[in-house]
Scaffold this motif. Structure first.
Motif, PDB file in Angstrom:
ATOM      1  N   ASN A   2      -2.945   3.779  -3.421  1.00 25.18           N
ATOM      2  CA  ASN A   2      -3.875   2.725  -3.035  1.00 25.18           C
ATOM      3  C   ASN A   2      -4.610   2.175  -4.253  1.00 25.18           C
ATOM      4  O   ASN A   2      -4.791   0.971  -4.393  1.00 25.18           O
ATOM      5  N   LYS A   4      -2.277  -0.060  -6.283  1.00 25.61           N
ATOM      6  CA  LYS A   4      -2.103  -1.372  -5.658  1.00 25.61           C
ATOM      7  C   LYS A   4      -3.345  -2.232  -5.864  1.00 25.61           C
ATOM      8  O   LYS A   4      -3.245  -3.386  -6.250  1.00 25.61           O
ATOM      9  N   THR A   5      -4.496  -1.675  -5.590  1.00 25.29           N
ATOM     10  CA  THR A   5      -5.746  -2.428  -5.682  1.00 25.29           C
ATOM     11  C   THR A   5      -6.060  -2.804  -7.121  1.00 25.29           C
ATOM     12  O   THR A   5      -6.445  -3.929  -7.399  1.00 25.29           O
TER      13      THR A   5
END
Length: 122
Positions: free
Chosen positions: A5, A8-9
């Motif tokens: 996560n 991705k962020t």
């Protein structure tokens, strides 16, 4: 999933950011995640008004040295910010309202057997 996560962020947000910036997420390890969980459990027993006060050293009343010894405040905040226990790509294809906790189900499934081993009712 937390590292995934964050990756991705951060790739979406980090266009042009300096990689030496302390706010850039670095992948966490299993011992760091265990320390994070331990600090979360400790925060449940030691109630202080603001989360940042657990790492405060100026006032003797707030000085809890074990928190800063376990993990820096910035790392704790980053883990909390990017914490995920499931991959959104693995979300059930059926209606998600059938299993309201599908996002944390893998985490619960990993913990429940250990709770059964540790809990010894009288």
């Amino acid at each position: 999933m937390t590292n995934l996560n964050a990756a991705k962020t951060c790739t979406l947000e980090a266009k042009g950011k300096d990689l030496t910036d302390p706010n850039v997420f670095t992948p966490i390890t299993v011992p760091e995640f265990k320390a994070f969980l331990g600090l979360c459990f400790a925060m449940g027993g030691i109630c202080i008004p603001r989360r940042s006060d657990y790492w405060r050293h100026k006032d003797w009343i707030f000085d809890i040295p074990s928190f800063s010894a376990m993990m820096p405040r910035n790392i704790f905040s980053q883990i909390l910010q990017y914490l995920h226990v499931c991959d959104e790509a693995d979300a059930p294809a059926t209606d998600a309202r059938q299993d309201k906790i599908y996002k944390i189900r893998p985490f619960i499934n990993a913990l429940v057997p250990h709770f059964g081993k540790m809990y010894k009712p009288d």
